[in-house]
Motif scaffolding. Structure first.
Motif: not given
Length: 216
Positions: A24-42
């Motif tokens: 879930l964390a990976r999927a959320l980070a990937a979706r935010l990144q696709r929406r143009g949100v600078a996102t880091t997965l920790v």
């Protein structure tokens, strides 16, 4: 719609073992990144630690693991939005359950209060073995109950997410949007589940559906 998340916002994904936190964390980070949100997965530092050491940690090694998880989240938050695959609160919960040691709770709760959104993965996925990190399906309900109790103790809002694959991602996305929107208009008034000790996914799903319906 993309959730309203400020730079430094942390989306913390918590849950018992084998409840899909990492996926879930990976999927959320990937979706935010696709929406143009600078996102880091920790990722989960404990997993890295166990793989490196070839064993699970001793009681005296738990504090450093919790502190490193918190440190990595804080460093990542300085440059954008963070999706955290677990937090120090999970280490504190396991320390309490396995070693009867509650000394990590105060620092873990203090860190958790600084995170914008807390998601708790429900127990509706089948348990799957995963090497050193998993004790068995019998520990999921006790861990789930302790995580809920800790969040309630800390006075923190959280949302339980259900479903498999895309359904789980959609549930989490709706919860993030609802909580971030509410936070932006009513600071400090995010919702908390009213049956904090419930592990019935159907009961939680009914509550979740009603909350999302009222906020969309």
């Amino acid at each position: 719609m993309t959730p309203a998340l400020a730079t430094g916002s942390v989306i913390a994904v918590l849950g018992a073992e084998s409840t899909g936190k990492t996926e879930l964390a990976r999927a959320l980070a990937a979706r935010l990144q696709r929406r143009g949100v600078a996102t880091t997965l920790v990722g989960e530092y404990l997993r890295e630690w166990c793989e490196r050491e070839g064993r699970t940690p001793r009681p005296d090694e738990q504090p450093a693991i919790a502190a490193e998880q918190t440190r990595r989240i804080a460093v990542a938050a300085s440059s954008g939005v963070v999706v955290a695959d677990t937090t120090a609160l999970m280490t504190a919960v396991y320390s309490d359950m396995l070693f009867a040691d509650r000394s990590l709770h105060a620092d873990a709760l203090a860190a958790q209060r600084g995170y914008a959104i807390t998601l708790l993965t429900a127990l509706d996925l089948p348990w799957v073995a995963d090497g050193l990190q998993r004790d068995g399906p019998h520990v999921r309900e006790p861990v789930d109950a302790r995580v809920r109790a800790a969040l309630v103790e800390g006075g923190m809002a959280f949302s339980v997410v259900h479903g498999a694959g895309e359904q789980r991602l959609a549930s989490a996305w709706n919860a993030i949007h609802a909580m971030s929107t509410r936070e932006s208009t009513e600071p400090g008034n995010g919702w908390r589940w009213s049956c904090e000790k419930c592990s019935d996914p159907e009961c939680e799903h009914r509550m979740f559906s009603g909350l999302v319906a009222r906020r969309n």
